[in-house]
Design an enzyme around this catalytic site. Structure first.
Site, PDB file in Angstrom:
ATOM      1  N   ASN A 110      62.195  49.068 -25.509  1.00 14.57           N
ATOM      2  CA  ASN A 110      61.948  48.143 -24.397  1.00 14.57           C
ATOM      3  C   ASN A 110      62.711  46.852 -24.599  1.00 14.57           C
ATOM      4  O   ASN A 110      62.916  46.404 -25.727  1.00 14.57           O
ATOM      5  CB  ASN A 110      60.437  47.892 -24.211  1.00 14.57           C
ATOM      6  CG  ASN A 110      59.941  46.671 -24.964  1.00 14.57           C
ATOM      7  OD1 ASN A 110      60.055  45.538 -24.495  1.00 14.57           O
ATOM      8  ND2 ASN A 110      59.403  46.891 -26.166  1.00 14.57           N
ATOM      9  N   GLY A 113      61.446  41.473 -22.201  1.00 15.41           N
ATOM     10  CA  GLY A 113      61.764  40.038 -22.218  1.00 15.41           C
ATOM     11  C   GLY A 113      60.615  39.169 -21.734  1.00 15.41           C
ATOM     12  O   GLY A 113      60.835  38.215 -20.971  1.00 15.41           O
ATOM     13  N   PHE A 114      59.392  39.486 -22.177  1.00 20.55           N
ATOM     14  CA  PHE A 114      58.217  38.665 -21.838  1.00 20.55           C
ATOM     15  C   PHE A 114      58.038  38.501 -20.336  1.00 20.55           C
ATOM     16  O   PHE A 114      57.968  37.379 -19.821  1.00 20.55           O
ATOM     17  CB  PHE A 114      58.296  37.268 -22.469  1.00 20.55           C
ATOM     18  CG  PHE A 114      58.082  37.210 -23.955  1.00 20.55           C
ATOM     19  CD1 PHE A 114      57.660  38.305 -24.679  1.00 20.55           C
ATOM     20  CD2 PHE A 114      58.286  36.007 -24.634  1.00 20.55           C
ATOM     21  CE1 PHE A 114      57.457  38.225 -26.056  1.00 20.55           C
ATOM     22  CE2 PHE A 114      58.088  35.913 -26.002  1.00 20.55           C
ATOM     23  CZ  PHE A 114      57.686  37.023 -26.719  1.00 20.55           C
ATOM     24  N   SER A 173      59.510  39.037 -31.074  1.00 14.81           N
ATOM     25  CA  SER A 173      60.096  39.851 -30.017  1.00 14.81           C
ATOM     26  C   SER A 173      61.610  39.765 -30.118  1.00 14.81           C
ATOM     27  O   SER A 173      62.167  38.664 -30.227  1.00 14.81           O
ATOM     28  CB  SER A 173      59.662  39.373 -28.635  1.00 14.81           C
ATOM     29  OG  SER A 173      60.484  39.997 -27.663  1.00 14.81           O
ATOM     30  N   ASN A 175      63.568  40.409 -27.738  1.00 18.16           N
ATOM     31  CA  ASN A 175      64.096  40.362 -26.370  1.00 18.16           C
ATOM     32  C   ASN A 175      64.150  38.976 -25.744  1.00 18.16           C
ATOM     33  O   ASN A 175      64.497  38.838 -24.584  1.00 18.16           O
ATOM     34  CB  ASN A 175      63.281  41.312 -25.481  1.00 18.16           C
ATOM     35  CG  ASN A 175      63.362  42.746 -25.980  1.00 18.16           C
ATOM     36  OD1 ASN A 175      64.446  43.224 -26.310  1.00 18.16           O
ATOM     37  ND2 ASN A 175      62.226  43.408 -26.076  1.00 18.16           N
ATOM     38  N   THR A 176      63.777  37.959 -26.517  1.00 16.89           N
ATOM     39  CA  THR A 176      63.975  36.584 -26.064  1.00 16.89           C
ATOM     40  C   THR A 176      64.966  35.964 -27.055  1.00 16.89           C
ATOM     41  O   THR A 176      64.627  35.786 -28.228  1.00 16.89           O
ATOM     42  CB  THR A 176      62.638  35.805 -26.061  1.00 16.89           C
ATOM     43  OG1 THR A 176      61.774  36.402 -25.095  1.00 16.89           O
ATOM     44  CG2 THR A 176      62.844  34.332 -25.719  1.00 16.89           C
ATOM     45  N   LYS A 214      52.645  37.366 -35.851  1.00 16.51           N
ATOM     46  CA  LYS A 214      53.184  38.726 -35.719  1.00 16.51           C
ATOM     47  C   LYS A 214      54.668  38.699 -36.053  1.00 16.51           C
ATOM     48  O   LYS A 214      55.452  38.012 -35.394  1.00 16.51           O
ATOM     49  CB  LYS A 214      52.958  39.249 -34.300  1.00 16.51           C
ATOM     50  CG  LYS A 214      53.440  40.688 -34.115  1.00 16.51           C
ATOM     51  CD  LYS A 214      52.958  41.302 -32.819  1.00 16.51           C
ATOM     52  CE  LYS A 214      53.507  42.700 -32.632  1.00 16.51           C
ATOM     53  NZ  LYS A 214      53.067  43.324 -31.381  1.00 16.51           N
ATOM     54  N   ASN A 243      56.320  44.009 -35.139  1.00 12.37           N
ATOM     55  CA  ASN A 243      56.837  44.210 -33.783  1.00 12.37           C
ATOM     56  C   ASN A 243      57.834  45.401 -33.762  1.00 12.37           C
ATOM     57  O   ASN A 243      57.941  46.142 -34.725  1.00 12.37           O
ATOM     58  CB  ASN A 243      57.489  42.911 -33.304  1.00 12.37           C
ATOM     59  CG  ASN A 243      57.234  42.656 -31.837  1.00 12.37           C
ATOM     60  OD1 ASN A 243      57.426  43.551 -31.022  1.00 12.37           O
ATOM     61  ND2 ASN A 243      56.807  41.458 -31.485  1.00 12.37           N
ATOM     62  N   THR A 244      58.550  45.517 -32.662  1.00 15.56           N
ATOM     63  CA  THR A 244      59.546  46.586 -32.539  1.00 15.56           C
ATOM     64  C   THR A 244      60.773  46.249 -33.400  1.00 15.56           C
ATOM     65  O   THR A 244      60.959  45.104 -33.798  1.00 15.56           O
ATOM     66  CB  THR A 244      59.987  46.727 -31.071  1.00 15.56           C
ATOM     67  OG1 THR A 244      60.482  45.453 -30.635  1.00 15.56           O
ATOM     68  CG2 THR A 244      58.828  47.135 -30.179  1.00 15.56           C
ATOM     69  N   GLY A 266      57.264  53.329 -31.771  1.00 11.90           N
ATOM     70  CA  GLY A 266      56.825  54.722 -31.817  1.00 11.90           C
ATOM     71  C   GLY A 266      57.179  55.390 -33.137  1.00 11.90           C
ATOM     72  O   GLY A 266      57.479  54.719 -34.125  1.00 11.90           O
TER      73      GLY A 266
HETATM   74  C1  LIG Z   1      56.750  48.650 -23.577  1.00  9.25           C
HETATM   75  C2  LIG Z   1      56.354  47.770 -24.736  1.00  9.25           C
HETATM   76  C3  LIG Z   1      56.062  46.431 -24.526  1.00  9.25           C
HETATM   77  C4  LIG Z   1      55.702  45.608 -25.587  1.00  9.25           C
HETATM   78  N1  LIG Z   1      55.395  44.302 -25.353  1.00  9.25           N
HETATM   79  C5  LIG Z   1      54.986  43.513 -26.382  1.00  9.25           C
HETATM   80  C6  LIG Z   1      54.615  42.174 -26.155  1.00  9.25           C
HETATM   81  O1  LIG Z   1      54.589  41.676 -25.031  1.00  9.25           O
HETATM   82  N2  LIG Z   1      54.268  41.417 -27.235  1.00  9.25           N
HETATM   83  C7  LIG Z   1      54.240  41.926 -28.513  1.00  9.25           C
HETATM   84  O2  LIG Z   1      53.905  41.204 -29.450  1.00  9.25           O
HETATM   85  N3  LIG Z   1      54.561  43.210 -28.743  1.00  9.25           N
HETATM   86  C8  LIG Z   1      54.923  44.004 -27.717  1.00  9.25           C
HETATM   87  N4  LIG Z   1      55.255  45.310 -27.962  1.00  9.25           N
HETATM   88  C9  LIG Z   1      55.229  45.804 -29.359  1.00  9.25           C
HETATM   89  C10 LIG Z   1      53.920  46.512 -29.714  1.00  9.25           C
HETATM   90  O3  LIG Z   1      52.815  45.663 -29.615  1.00  9.25           O
HETATM   91  C11 LIG Z   1      53.992  47.063 -31.140  1.00  9.25           C
HETATM   92  O4  LIG Z   1      54.120  45.999 -32.035  1.00  9.25           O
HETATM   93  C12 LIG Z   1      55.177  48.026 -31.334  1.00  9.25           C
HETATM   94  O5  LIG Z   1      55.409  48.782 -30.172  1.00  9.25           O
HETATM   95  C13 LIG Z   1      54.946  48.985 -32.493  1.00  9.25           C
HETATM   96  O6  LIG Z   1      53.802  49.788 -32.290  1.00  9.25           O
HETATM   97  P1  LIG Z   1      53.890  51.300 -31.688  1.00  9.25           P
HETATM   98  O7  LIG Z   1      54.937  52.014 -32.472  1.00  9.25           O
HETATM   99  O8  LIG Z   1      52.515  51.844 -31.859  1.00  9.25           O
HETATM  100  O9  LIG Z   1      54.266  51.145 -30.259  1.00  9.25           O
HETATM  101  C14 LIG Z   1      55.626  46.146 -26.903  1.00  9.25           C
HETATM  102  C15 LIG Z   1      55.909  47.509 -27.105  1.00  9.25           C
HETATM  103  C16 LIG Z   1      56.268  48.318 -26.053  1.00  9.25           C
HETATM  104  C17 LIG Z   1      56.559  49.767 -26.305  1.00  9.25           C
END
Ligand SMILES: Cc1cc2nc3c(=O)[nH]c(=O)nc-3n(C[C@H](O)[C@H](O)[C@H](O)COP(=O)(O)O)c2cc1C
Length: 363
Positions: A110, A113-114, A173, A175-176, A214, A243-244, A266
């Site tokens: 993803n 971008g907030f 994040s 994305n910012t 985080k 985070n990602t 994932g």
């Molecule tokens: C579509 C999407 C949107 C996300 N938006 C945010 C977000 O707004 N803020 C944040 O801290 N993490 C965000 N994340 C990250 C998740 O909270 C998590 O840290 C990350 O996806 C790893 O966990 P997972 O593998 O179980 O998805 C987002 C993840 C996905 C897939």
């Protein structure tokens, strides 16, 4: 009922753009009959940063960005829900498409971008449900065009302290542009000083709301040393790891989609995120608890996160592939382990951390 509807709906949802499918899921959760109350195994209860969690399985940030359905998620069996990321002012995020499924890899990329409805709208929703109880954390982030990003976090702490069970300070994040710089040196020191001050300033009216930071799974170990040292110095209440990732493991099968810019989550994130969790755990030395996130998709991977150092876990991406039933499945597998091995959740936390840090770095 939930299971049946989900099995019918999932093939259709897969045909939709990932973001449209997500919007449909949120709207479905607003319809009361979809949501049932579930019983809880007392052995899964966790006490962390002054809060009593009925179970350790939380909804990760980004699913309910605008706090539209936290109570539906709690009723479905999550032990806690992290809403957000919320920014002070509304902003639309990056142009679509900006969420991509890697179906073969069970990953998601993803670059949202907030996208946020902004603090006022989210505050209104959280204030309206404040009496309902349940643990609802608020994940906070700076506006893209802000000229004072640290000031944004301070404002959000002041705004949400009366309704947030805890704060997740999102400085990770990808994305910012520039946001991850807040994880470093003097910027991090200023940020942590000012947010902990803000929390203390409003505590007389709002109580002392725990503040967690985080972090990204892409940190160099030297940077992780500094972050943990700063977090301990400023006495933050915990860290969420993480985070990602901007990394792309070589083994990804959806190789064309993998080239999309953004954060990967994932299953392909599990090994890296779990390693960074263990690395964080050995550095924190019990000073505060950790929340493990990244690639959890089963009882086994949930347990691995706990053994790597997490007392609480969160998930998001696996729900896209396995549906909301996964929450009950993870909880029952954790219950089964405790029943079989005896002991408590607490005793499992971090038991594998040192061994994990001795392994070759995952790629
Ligand atoms: C579509 C999407 C949107 C996300 N938006 C945010 C977000 O707004 N803020 C944040 O801290 N993490 C965000 N994340 C990250 C998740 O909270 C998590 O840290 C990350 O996806 C790893 O966990 P997972 O593998 O179980 O998805 C987002 C993840 C996905 C897939």
């Amino acid at each position: 009922m939930i299971g049946l509807l989900e099995s019918l709906a999932r093939p259709l949802l897969r045909m939709l753009d990932a973001e449209d499918a997500h919007r449909l899921a949120i709207n479905a959760l607003k319809i009361p009959p979809f949501v049932k109350l579930v019983g809880e195994d007392a052995r899964l209860a966790v006490r962390a940063f002054g809060l009593n969690f009925p179970n350790p399985v939380g909804m990760g940030a980004g699913f309910d960005k605008h706090a539209e359905v936290p109570d539906a998620l709690l009723r479905l069996g999550f032990g806690f829900v992290e809403v957000g990321t919320v920014t002070p002012l509304p902003q639309s995020g990056n142009p679509r498409p900006r969420v991509f499924r890697l179906d073969h890899d069970e990953g998601v990329i993803n670059r949202l971008g907030f996208n946020s409805e902004g603090a006022a709208a989210v505050l209104r929703r959280l204030a309206a449900r404040a009496e309902k109880g349940g643990i609802v954390g608020v994940n906070i982030g700076a506006n893209k065009d802000s000229t004072d990003r640290i000031g944004d976090y301070v404002r959000l702490i002041e705004t949400f302290a009366p309704v947030a069970s805890y704060f997740s300070v999102n400085i990770s994040s990808p994305n910012t542009p520039g946001l991850r710089d807040l994880q470093q040196g003097q910027m991090l020191d200023d940020l942590l000083g000012r947010i902990v001050d803000a929390r203390t300033r409003v505590s007389r009216e709002a109580g002392t709301t725990p503040v967690l930071i985080k972090i990204a799974p892409d940190l160099a170990l030297g940077d992780l040393d500094d972050i943990v040292a700063a977090a301990r110095r400023h006495r933050v209440d915990g860290m969420i790891v993480g985070n990602t990732t901007v990394a792309r493991p070589q083994a990804l099968r959806d190789s064309a989609t993998a080239r999309e810019a953004g954060g990967l989550s994932g299953r392909p994130l599990f090994a890296l995120a779990t390693r960074v969790l263990a690395e964080t755990y050995v550095r924190v030395e019990g000073a505060f608890p950790l929340v493990g996130v990244g690639g959890i998709d089963s009882g086994e991977t949930a347990l691995a996160k706990i053994r790597a150092g997490a007392c609480l876990i969160e998930l998001y991406s696996a729900l896209v592939f396995h549906g909301l039933r996964l929450v009950a499945a993870i909880k029952s597998e954790l219950s089964e382990v405790l029943r079989r091995e005896g002991g408590t959740m607490d005793e499992l936390v971090g038991t594998d951390a040192a061994a994990i840090t001795a392994q070759p770095w995952p790629i």
